[in-house]
Every structure is written in C-alpha cells, then in structure tokens.
Design a protein around this motif. Sequence first.
Motif, PDB file in Angstrom:
ATOM      1  N   TYR A   1     -41.556  30.744  19.495  1.00 19.13           N
ATOM      2  CA  TYR A   1     -42.916  30.941  18.955  1.00 19.13           C
ATOM      3  C   TYR A   1     -42.908  30.891  17.431  1.00 19.13           C
ATOM      4  CZ  TYR A   1     -47.443  33.311  18.246  1.00 19.13           C
ATOM      5  OH  TYR A   1     -48.726  33.634  17.867  1.00 19.13           O
ATOM      6  N   ILE A   2     -42.012  31.642  16.833  1.00 19.77           N
ATOM      7  CA  ILE A   2     -42.051  31.762  15.365  1.00 19.77           C
ATOM      8  C   ILE A   2     -41.605  30.457  14.694  1.00 19.77           C
ATOM      9  CG2 ILE A   2     -39.739  32.731  14.930  1.00 19.77           C
ATOM     10  CD1 ILE A   2     -43.071  33.872  13.331  1.00 19.77           C
ATOM     11  N   SER A   3     -40.811  29.665  15.413  1.00 21.62           N
ATOM     12  CA  SER A   3     -40.370  28.404  14.800  1.00 21.62           C
ATOM     13  C   SER A   3     -41.555  27.464  14.558  1.00 21.62           C
ATOM     14  CB  SER A   3     -39.308  27.724  15.673  1.00 21.62           C
ATOM     15  OG  SER A   3     -39.896  27.315  16.883  1.00 21.62           O
TER      16      SER A   3
ATOM     17  N   SER B   1     -36.643  37.263  24.061  1.00 21.74           N
ATOM     18  CA  SER B   1     -35.984  36.927  22.806  1.00 21.74           C
ATOM     19  C   SER B   1     -36.072  35.420  22.530  1.00 21.74           C
ATOM     20  CB  SER B   1     -34.530  37.402  22.890  1.00 21.74           C
ATOM     21  OG  SER B   1     -33.807  36.939  21.802  1.00 21.74           O
TER      22      SER B   1
ATOM     23  N   LEU C   1     -48.639  28.740  23.360  1.00 23.15           N
ATOM     24  CA  LEU C   1     -49.277  29.672  24.300  1.00 23.15           C
ATOM     25  C   LEU C   1     -48.377  29.972  25.495  1.00 23.15           C
ATOM     26  CD1 LEU C   1     -52.991  28.477  24.188  1.00 23.15           C
ATOM     27  CD2 LEU C   1     -52.120  30.716  23.502  1.00 23.15           C
TER      28      LEU C   1
ATOM     29  N   ARG D   1     -37.102  38.172  11.124  1.00 22.30           N
ATOM     30  CA  ARG D   1     -37.784  37.033  11.763  1.00 22.30           C
ATOM     31  C   ARG D   1     -38.292  37.417  13.154  1.00 22.30           C
ATOM     32  NH1 ARG D   1     -35.880  31.970  14.612  1.00 22.30           N
ATOM     33  NH2 ARG D   1     -37.376  30.361  14.024  1.00 22.30           N
TER      34      ARG D   1
ATOM     35  N   SER E   1     -45.046  30.040  25.427  1.00 24.51           N
ATOM     36  CA  SER E   1     -44.049  31.005  24.944  1.00 24.51           C
ATOM     37  C   SER E   1     -44.667  32.389  24.817  1.00 24.51           C
ATOM     38  CB  SER E   1     -43.475  30.565  23.582  1.00 24.51           C
ATOM     39  OG  SER E   1     -42.419  29.647  23.780  1.00 24.51           O
ATOM     40  N   LEU E   2     -45.892  32.428  24.320  1.00 29.96           N
ATOM     41  CA  LEU E   2     -46.585  33.719  24.186  1.00 29.96           C
ATOM     42  C   LEU E   2     -46.759  34.372  25.563  1.00 29.96           C
ATOM     43  CD1 LEU E   2     -48.170  35.641  22.227  1.00 29.96           C
ATOM     44  CD2 LEU E   2     -50.225  34.372  22.867  1.00 29.96           C
TER      45      LEU E   2
ATOM     46  N   PHE F   1     -44.118  28.304  13.022  1.00 33.45           N
ATOM     47  CA  PHE F   1     -44.768  28.712  11.772  1.00 33.45           C
ATOM     48  C   PHE F   1     -43.928  28.396  10.537  1.00 33.45           C
ATOM     49  CE2 PHE F   1     -46.824  31.087  15.092  1.00 33.45           C
ATOM     50  CZ  PHE F   1     -48.165  31.008  14.740  1.00 33.45           C
ATOM     51  N   GLY F   2     -42.915  27.566  10.721  1.00 34.34           N
ATOM     52  CA  GLY F   2     -42.151  27.115   9.566  1.00 34.34           C
ATOM     53  C   GLY F   2     -41.286  28.177   8.926  1.00 34.34           C
ATOM     54  N   ILE F   3     -40.947  29.207   9.642  1.00 35.72           N
ATOM     55  CA  ILE F   3     -39.961  30.162   9.140  1.00 35.72           C
ATOM     56  C   ILE F   3     -38.885  30.359  10.212  1.00 35.72           C
ATOM     57  CG2 ILE F   3     -41.497  31.346   7.538  1.00 35.72           C
ATOM     58  CD1 ILE F   3     -41.734  33.631   9.550  1.00 35.72           C
TER      59      ILE F   3
ATOM     60  N   HIS G   1     -38.302  33.340  23.643  1.00 32.11           N
ATOM     61  CA  HIS G   1     -39.668  32.895  23.359  1.00 32.11           C
ATOM     62  C   HIS G   1     -40.201  33.420  22.027  1.00 32.11           C
ATOM     63  CE1 HIS G   1     -40.250  30.344  26.721  1.00 32.11           C
ATOM     64  NE2 HIS G   1     -39.701  31.246  27.507  1.00 32.11           N
ATOM     65  N   ARG G   2     -39.677  34.534  21.566  1.00 31.65           N
ATOM     66  CA  ARG G   2     -40.034  34.954  20.196  1.00 31.65           C
ATOM     67  C   ARG G   2     -39.518  33.931  19.194  1.00 31.65           C
ATOM     68  NH1 ARG G   2     -37.860  40.743  21.637  1.00 31.65           N
ATOM     69  NH2 ARG G   2     -39.676  41.463  22.804  1.00 31.65           N
ATOM     70  N   ARG G   3     -38.286  33.489  19.390  1.00 32.57           N
ATOM     71  CA  ARG G   3     -37.712  32.490  18.463  1.00 32.57           C
ATOM     72  C   ARG G   3     -38.496  31.183  18.552  1.00 32.57           C
ATOM     73  NH1 ARG G   3     -32.716  31.283  20.427  1.00 32.57           N
ATOM     74  NH2 ARG G   3     -32.557  33.022  21.863  1.00 32.57           N
TER      75      ARG G   3
ATOM     76  N   MET H   1     -47.233  37.676  17.627  1.00 32.95           N
ATOM     77  CA  MET H   1     -47.560  37.517  19.048  1.00 32.95           C
ATOM     78  C   MET H   1     -48.500  38.625  19.512  1.00 32.95           C
ATOM     79  SD  MET H   1     -43.793  36.234  20.283  1.00 32.95           S
ATOM     80  CE  MET H   1     -44.035  35.298  21.781  1.00 32.95           C
TER      81      MET H   1
END
Lengths: 391, 378
Positions: B372-374, B366, B314, A283, B316-317, B376-378, B368-370, A291
């Motif tokens: 960000y990806i949240s 770490s 954006l 993940r 978080s990115l 996208f529904g995964i 902000h990666r979490r 990103m």
Amino acid sequence: MSDLDAFREEARSWLNDHFPSGLAHRSPPGIAGFGARLTGDWKAWQTSLGEKGWSAPTWPAEYGGGGLSPEQAQVLGAEMASRGAISPIGGFGIMMWGPTLLDFGTEEQKQRYLPPIIRGDIHWCQGYSEPGAGSDLANLQSFAEDKGDHFILNGSKVWTSGALEADWMYGVFRTDRNNKYEGISFLTLDMKSPGVEVKPITLISGQSPFNEVFFTDVVIPKENLIGEKNLGWNIGKRLLLHERQGIAGSGGANVVGGSYDIEQVARDYIGLENGVLADGAMRERIAMQKMFAHAYALTGRRFGEEAAVHGPTPAVGIMKVAWAKDNQNREELLVEMLGNRGLGWEGSGFSDNELKTVRTWLRSKANSIEGGTTEINLNLVAKRVLGLKGY
Amino acid sequence: MAVLTEEQNMLKDQAQAWSRDEAPVTRFRKMRDSGTDAGYEQATWQDIAGMGWTGILIPEALGGSGMDYATFGVVLEETGRHLVASPLFASGLVGASALLLAGNDAQKQQWLPGIAAGTSIVTLAVDEGPHHAPEQIAMTADASSGSFTLNGSKVFVLEGGSADAFVVAARTSGTAGETDGITLFLVPADTSGLGVQPLKTADSRGYADLTFRDVKVDAAAVIGTADAGFPILDAVLDRARAGLAAEMLGTACEAFDRTLEYLKTREQFGQVIGSFQSLGHRAATLFMDMEFARSCVEAALRAIDEGSDEVPILCSLAKCKAGEFLHDMSNDMIQMHGGIGMTDEFDAGFYIKRARAAEATFGGQSYHRRRYISHFGI
C-alpha cells in the motif's frame, strides 16, 4: 437528458457565473459563520452562495436553503470539488444548529434563525459544557429562572469554541433543579446581552480557541425557548448526533486543519534509500495511519449511502472515536518525523510549517475530549448499537 | 452493509440460509474429525456447485451466471461465517479469474464450464517460500522448440490436493525479484513430472506442496503472453485478495456476534460481563474495526467490478483491514470467553486457526502495508 443531468448543467452554469476563478483550490481565509468577516472576492462568493442557498444545499428553500435532493446536493458537491470551489460559509450554525432547528424549531423560529445561518451572517457558539458538567453533561447547573415572559440566566459555560467572536449562543440550561434530565431547556441568547462575559482559555498549544462564558442576570425572552420548557435534553442530544454525522460525512477531512502532507514530511525529514523511506519501522507506521484514514473515509461514504436508503444509524457514533484517533495519530507521526525540528515554539529558528505542526499536534489532544470523550462515545456504542447493559 | 441489488439480496438470503442450516460449524468439525486430506466434504461441494455459486463469475454461454465480484463477496461472507470449507474460492473465484482475465478461447472452453459445474477444480500456484512474494518467483520454464519445461516447486497451494489443473506462475526469463519474465501456465494435475504432496494444516483445509521435475507443457498451455504474465498474476491476486477478504470478514463478523452474545449472557459477580466497561469498550472498538473492514472489502470488490485504477491499493487495504480485524477478533473471541474458549469442544479454536491461515494467504497484513505505502512514493 435526465433531471440530474439537467441539474448538473444548471449548477455548472451558475458556478461559471458566480464563482470567482481566482479562488479556485484555495481555502477561505476564515469561515463566515465562525468568526470571519470576509472581504473582496471571498465576500462576493459568500454573498452569491448564501443568496442561492447552496451553502446549505438540502435545507428547504422556504428558509433560504438550496432545496436540493440528496442526489442533487451530491452533484453540486462534485461540481464544486472539481473546480476547487470551497464554501466559506460554515460553523456550528451550518453543521449542527440548523439541522436541529429543522427538526425541533417552530415555523417562526426557523424563519428567524435559518436565513442568516445560510448566508453566514451570524456566528453561533454552543453553550454545553460546564465546570461540573463534562462527560456528565446533564449535570449542568447554569440556571434560567422563569419570570413569566422571560428567563433570568445565571451561571457559566466552559470550553465554548469561538465565544469571543460569536453573535449568538444556543445551548442547554437548567430550568428545574429537581429533575436532572427533564429539567433542562434549550435556549438561544444574544451574546451582546448585558451580563454576558467571555474569558479566553489558553491551551497547551498556546492557542485560545475555547472560552469560559459567565452569565450574570442575563435576560432571555421567552421566544428564545426551543421546544418545550424542561424538555430540552432530547434536543441537545439530537444536536450531538448531527455533530457526529457531520464528522462521519466529512470523509476524513481534518477539521483541525494545518497539518501538511505526511509523505512530503517523510521525504524531507527522514529521506529515502533506493526509493524507499530510510526508516522501515516508521514506514510501516505511516502505512497503518494512511490505511486507517482511508478506511475511515470509505466508512463515512458508505454510511452516507446507506443512510440515504435506510435512514441514519447510531453506528455513526464510532466515527467520532475514529476521527479523534485518526487526527491524533497523524499529528503524533508528523511531530515524531520532524525530530527536534518538531519541538520549536516560536521565532525564526523554525519554519512556519514546523511551528504550525507543533501547535496542531497539541491542539489535537482535545479531539478525544471535545464533542463527547472517546470513552463516552464507546459507552454510547456499547449501549445503543451493541445492546449491552449497564451504560 | 452496502446497499445490495435485488439479485445480490437473493443470493445473500440463499447463502445465509444454506450455511446456517446445511453447513454449520458442526459440519466442518465432522470433516476435521474424519481426517480427510481433501479439506472439505464432497457433499458440501456438490451442494455449492448445485446452487451455481461456482459459476458466479463465468458467462452464461460457458455455463455460469455472469455476475460480478461484489456478488461473489456476498456469498463468501456468508460461507465464511460458518467456516464452510470447499474449493469455491480457490477454483470458482481465483482459478476462474485467471482464465477470464487472460485465457484464450480454447482454454476458456475447455475449463470454465467444468469450473462452473464444480466438476473441475482449477487453482493458483504462486508462492515458493514461507511468505507471499509473487515477484520473487524463481521456478523456471525453459522454452525449446515450441514447448516449455517446468522445474521448481510451489508451496501451500489452496485445494492443491483436489485440483484438476493448476495456474502456475513460472519464470521464462529474468531472475527472482524482477516482475518481467514471468509467464502463467495452465498445467493439468496429471501431467508427467508433477508431484502433489497434501499438507496437514492447523486450519484443516486442503493445501498441497507441488514439485515440478522436467514437466513438459506445450505453447497452448500459456495463459496470456510469455514473459508478460506478472500484470495478469497481479490482477488475479488482487481479485483473490478481495474475495478472501470478504470471506474473512464473514468469519470475523460471526466471531464478533458469538462473542457479543456471550457478553450479554455470561454472568459473574452477579451481573452480565458485558456490563463491565473494560469489555464493553473493547466490543465497541471491535465494532468500529468491523465496520471499517467492511467498508474496505466492499470498496475493493466494487472497484474490481468498475475497472477502477484503484484496484491494487484498495485490494491491499481490504486484505490488510480484514486481516487486522479477524486477527484481533479471533484472539478476543478466546479471551472474552475465558476458559471455555480454550477447549476444542468450543468453536473458537476453529475461528483462530482459520484466521491465521487466511491472513497468511495471498499476503498478510505486513505485506499489504508495504504494498500500500509503496504507491505513495516512499
């Protein structure tokens, strides 16, 4: 109503009249100008777009282009995107050769070559690399001997994309053996000329998108010389800058194509636990990949906006490096997520998407080699952007 | 660099000249050596307030200049280059944002003119543990007969030792981990029961831990609506992340420029070390990271100013990409300078210490990666 709003109305009305609604949000079955001979609605769309000149929106109207300002072209792009209208006209002619001709061609050459590129009638291939001239491209040896009113070409090119289907080739050829850089000329040649032979190269992906091209006493008329004899190296380099700018402007679009939605693959092949991907390490890697791709797209957009005001920058060279990294990393993740389903080669034991992913993953390994290796591009950035010595 | 407006160009020039001439790293070093708890010099702070940067976001009617976040980012990038330390970010951007987004008229009238003038420092107190985790707030605010009693603690509060008031996120209902039930309070630093313990940190900036023992505030202290504070907090945090990312970008760009200069002047084996491919390629790759970080920071600030739906993703990115670049750049600044990079006499140590503190503030890479990806529904 501002001029731009007026143009938006004009674009909308023209698209209403000419874009076949059945093609909305569909990718063309092939690219006119890169091997495809389109039929039916796609052919009709190609013809309308080409005649209007909106396949090359900012090229001058006198050569068949759209004659639009950058702002108008942006409006047209947005209008086409909003109705899912994709241009089926492309290839090297649109991407790099046309812009280079606009910079360096004579009036006669522009009149001759640009209109069929804009209509997607002519498929151009690019004669650059040779067996002994890869990263050191200027070491090319294919020799075009000056015979007064024509050249006689002998030698070979390699890694020539789409050469098998191509109508014409542009490229760089040696015309003086005693001068490495100032002994290269930029020429065009008809691929149907006697003495031209094309042999496909099978890649690790099993596909054959590249070819070897052999020249044996090929006659090239003098009018096919672009710019001055022996001064073609600068034209050849300018063309590569157009290539990198094209990649920068593509905003993260995967021109290799074929890979499917990364989140969907994650859901289907790894699965969720409480709404979160079951593999936490994967993940985070997916997040990092997405990103990076997002940052790449934003940078392409920013460079475009800045270039419109300040002119182009050699900093665009990093986009080629980033494009390769983005593609390769995404394909690696996809194959890894598929697990053993990502190891199929052919047959009914695997889905079409699974098989396509394997081939696309392998094909993507060329991304950091073709169009200037990552190492060469880093050299160029070190030298031209950072001003470091020794590159 | 984005195409700037005339106003932004003027501020950029001003911030560039002032930071370079009046607040270079030598001044930060002097502050560090003085051992002050505040983490900044009064004179620096007064200069900044005098130039009006503290009021960039605050409407003219309340003593500010009513400009936008992109403009604030331009200033923070320049001050970040020279490691300028002051409450400009914590108060002028973060504290002001909380009041601008959700404060009522009385709160705005009371605090924003002081923030704009630099006479009041208002900062955000959100985290309670070693990691940024706004949804994990456990601090309680019990309501009874029109007032609230706050109990718990806040840690690593930026400019906490100097602040006149805190925007405190506390729980009026629910339990840690839930986003419902959080309320924001404006708590003056001199309120009875509130303890402030300044911290000595590696980056020499001003932080403090706060303890709340039966701290009583009345209903007028609530910012926004009780129990529904999380969306406001989230919006304030995103503005903080984008602003801090701009400062971090400036810090990393200066580290890059200094390192590149060294590659062009330091000679070994009879040639400048930048002519070695192993260093030239790293510099080119860092340049790519720098351009990418800039695109993300500028896009995040612009999204805030345009009220875009993409603000959370954006921001978080931007925080993550600026953090990644600053992290790598501050490491390579030391490595590429060799032995001199390890000495306290040289500035690289200040850059890496600032880097790690800024990375951790309002969520590291770490986190902000979490986040960000949240999306996208995964």
